[in-house]
Design a protein around this motif. Structure first.
Motif, PDB file in Angstrom:
ATOM      1  N   ASP A  49      19.171  61.941  28.628  1.00 49.63           N
ATOM      2  CA  ASP A  49      18.782  63.298  27.906  1.00 49.63           C
ATOM      3  C   ASP A  49      17.477  63.216  26.897  1.00 49.63           C
ATOM      4  OD1 ASP A  49      20.968  64.297  28.986  1.00 49.63           O
ATOM      5  OD2 ASP A  49      22.161  64.413  27.337  1.00 49.63           O
ATOM      6  N   ILE A  78      16.409  58.414  34.817  1.00 48.24           N
ATOM      7  CA  ILE A  78      16.662  59.474  33.780  1.00 48.24           C
ATOM      8  C   ILE A  78      17.859  60.160  34.087  1.00 48.24           C
ATOM      9  CG2 ILE A  78      15.818  61.481  32.709  1.00 48.24           C
ATOM     10  CD1 ILE A  78      13.679  59.069  32.622  1.00 48.24           C
ATOM     11  N   LEU A  80      21.005  62.840  33.172  1.00 44.20           N
ATOM     12  CA  LEU A  80      20.998  63.929  32.460  1.00 44.20           C
ATOM     13  C   LEU A  80      22.609  64.398  32.363  1.00 44.20           C
ATOM     14  CD1 LEU A  80      18.369  65.943  34.006  1.00 44.20           C
ATOM     15  CD2 LEU A  80      18.034  64.710  31.843  1.00 44.20           C
ATOM     16  N   TYR A  88      17.506  68.391  29.152  1.00 41.18           N
ATOM     17  CA  TYR A  88      17.095  68.328  30.739  1.00 41.18           C
ATOM     18  C   TYR A  88      15.584  68.383  30.840  1.00 41.18           C
ATOM     19  CZ  TYR A  88      16.040  70.578  35.447  1.00 41.18           C
ATOM     20  OH  TYR A  88      15.585  71.030  36.576  1.00 41.18           O
ATOM     21  N   ALA A  91      12.852  65.635  31.786  1.00 38.93           N
ATOM     22  CA  ALA A  91      13.124  64.867  32.987  1.00 38.93           C
ATOM     23  C   ALA A  91      12.039  65.009  34.107  1.00 38.93           C
ATOM     24  CB  ALA A  91      14.328  65.421  33.615  1.00 38.93           C
ATOM     25  N   GLN A  95       9.685  61.643  35.193  1.00 39.84           N
ATOM     26  CA  GLN A  95       9.615  61.419  36.630  1.00 39.84           C
ATOM     27  C   GLN A  95       8.217  61.296  37.246  1.00 39.84           C
ATOM     28  OE1 GLN A  95      11.236  64.063  39.422  1.00 39.84           O
ATOM     29  NE2 GLN A  95      12.874  62.370  40.209  1.00 39.84           N
ATOM     30  N   VAL A 102      15.965  60.831  38.750  1.00 37.20           N
ATOM     31  CA  VAL A 102      16.595  61.815  37.789  1.00 37.20           C
ATOM     32  C   VAL A 102      17.885  62.010  38.331  1.00 37.20           C
ATOM     33  CG1 VAL A 102      16.553  63.973  36.731  1.00 37.20           C
ATOM     34  CG2 VAL A 102      14.508  62.761  36.976  1.00 37.20           C
TER      35      VAL A 102
END
Length: 340
Positions: A49, A78, A80, A88, A91, A95, A102
């Motif tokens: 997060d 990552i 979430l 979110y 993210a 990336q 993710v």
């Protein structure tokens, strides 16, 4: 973040016992900050997060990474818990810089696309829903700009890989069990490590705040029923320490769930009493009776969706019915009892 806080550096708490770091990312709304968690292991660094994308959050992360002695190449995942922008949002930004995967649930990603995808029509459908449930035009006029303000916070959007519930997921040299619930957000994931009694619970359970439960057009039709069912599932876990998305880690996990269950039952009773006394009410009238008439559009949107979620649950239980007027306006009243 004020100037003094900037000079002191990012707000990071190293939790050595559980081998994770809590990074507080500043929010502009009354929640004040979101908790991001960093777990480092042989599989690389995982960020849970990362928060919304803003100029200040990007700078906070650059400072936090320097303090944690990690660089973009170290970050491999990552993760979430759910699709809300304050969890979110960054993210895709991460990336792009790391090449990291993710991860979120498939249901949560569907909701992200419903809200923030290129084909999203939420601005129009939410406005139409609020209108038929009694929100005045002066308030409705504020909604498009408000909803549009979130798109920069979730841009660029990530390419997503899916986490399956109950399929073990490795982060920070531990194997965690994902637990999927709903209500606060469809497809919300918490992560449980049974041996240590640790739960990374996102916004499913918060120590001081009642997580918002929203009814949105095109989303889950009975979010409060799903939320209450999720609380009962989470209550079965033997949690010694819960790490939430907002406020501080806490140990009174079951007691907090019991308080949330009671809170929602009391609110349902309150609304039933309102309907009985008034004869019929719009959802907006219920909303203002519960939360007041002076909310800004951000808080009003949450309050309206929460009132709708409770009215839907009261209707599901048979305690209320919805009546659509000839002018298209929807009202709720106590369900008429059939004659014997």
């Amino acid at each position: 973040m004020n100037q003094k806080e900037k000079e002191q550096g990012p707000d990071i708490h190293h939790i050595e016992e559980h081998q994770l770091s809590q990074v507080k990312i500043t929010l502009s709304n009354p929640l004040r900050w979101v908790n991001s968690y960093v777990l480092q292991g042989e599989e690389g660094t995982t960020i849970i997060d990362p928060g919304p994308r803003t100029d200040s959050s990007e700078q906070e992360w650059l400072a936090a990474m320097e303090q944690l002695k990690i660089n973009f190449n170290d970050i491999t995942s990552i993760v979430l818990t759910h699709h809300h922008p304050d969890h979110y949002g960054l993210a895709g930004w991460f990336q792009e810089r790391t090449g990291a995967k993710v991860w979120m649930s498939k249901r949560a990603h569907e909701e992200a696309l419903l809200m923030w995808g290129k084909d999203s029509v939420m601005e129009h459908t939410l406005l139409a829903s609020f209108r038929e449930h009694g929100m005045p035009e002066a308030k409705l006029a504020l909604l498009p700009e408000h909803l549009g303000s979130f798109f920069p916070q979730v841009t660029p959007q990530p390419e997503v890989s899916y986490i399956s519930e109950h399929l073990p997921f490795r982060m920070g040299n531990r194997v965690w069990v994902p637990v999927q619930t709903a209500g606060h957000a469809p497809g919300h994931l918490s992560f449980f490590h049974a041996a240590d009694g640790i739960l990374l619970c996102g916004d499913a359970v918060l120590p001081q705040i009642s997580p918002n439960v929203s009814l949105l057009p095109g989303s889950d039709a009975e979010p409060l029923a799903l939320y209450l069912a999720g609380l009962h599932r989470l209550r079965e876990l033997h949690v010694r320490t819960a790490y939430p998305g907002h406020r501080h880690p806490f140990t009174h996990f079951r007691e907090r769930i019991d308080a949330l269950l009671l809170h929602h039952e009391e609110r349902l009773d309150t609304i039933a009493g309102m309907l009985s006394a008034a004869g019929r009410l719009t959802a907006f009238e219920v909303c203002t009776a519960l939360f007041g008439e002076k909310l800004g559009i951000h808080q009003l949107r949450f309050a309206m969706c929460e009132a709708l979620a409770h009215l839907a649950e009261l209707t599901r239980r048979g305690g209320a019915e919805i009546i659509k007027n000839g002018d298209g306006m929807c009202y709720f009243s106590v369900r008429s009892q059939p004659h014997s």
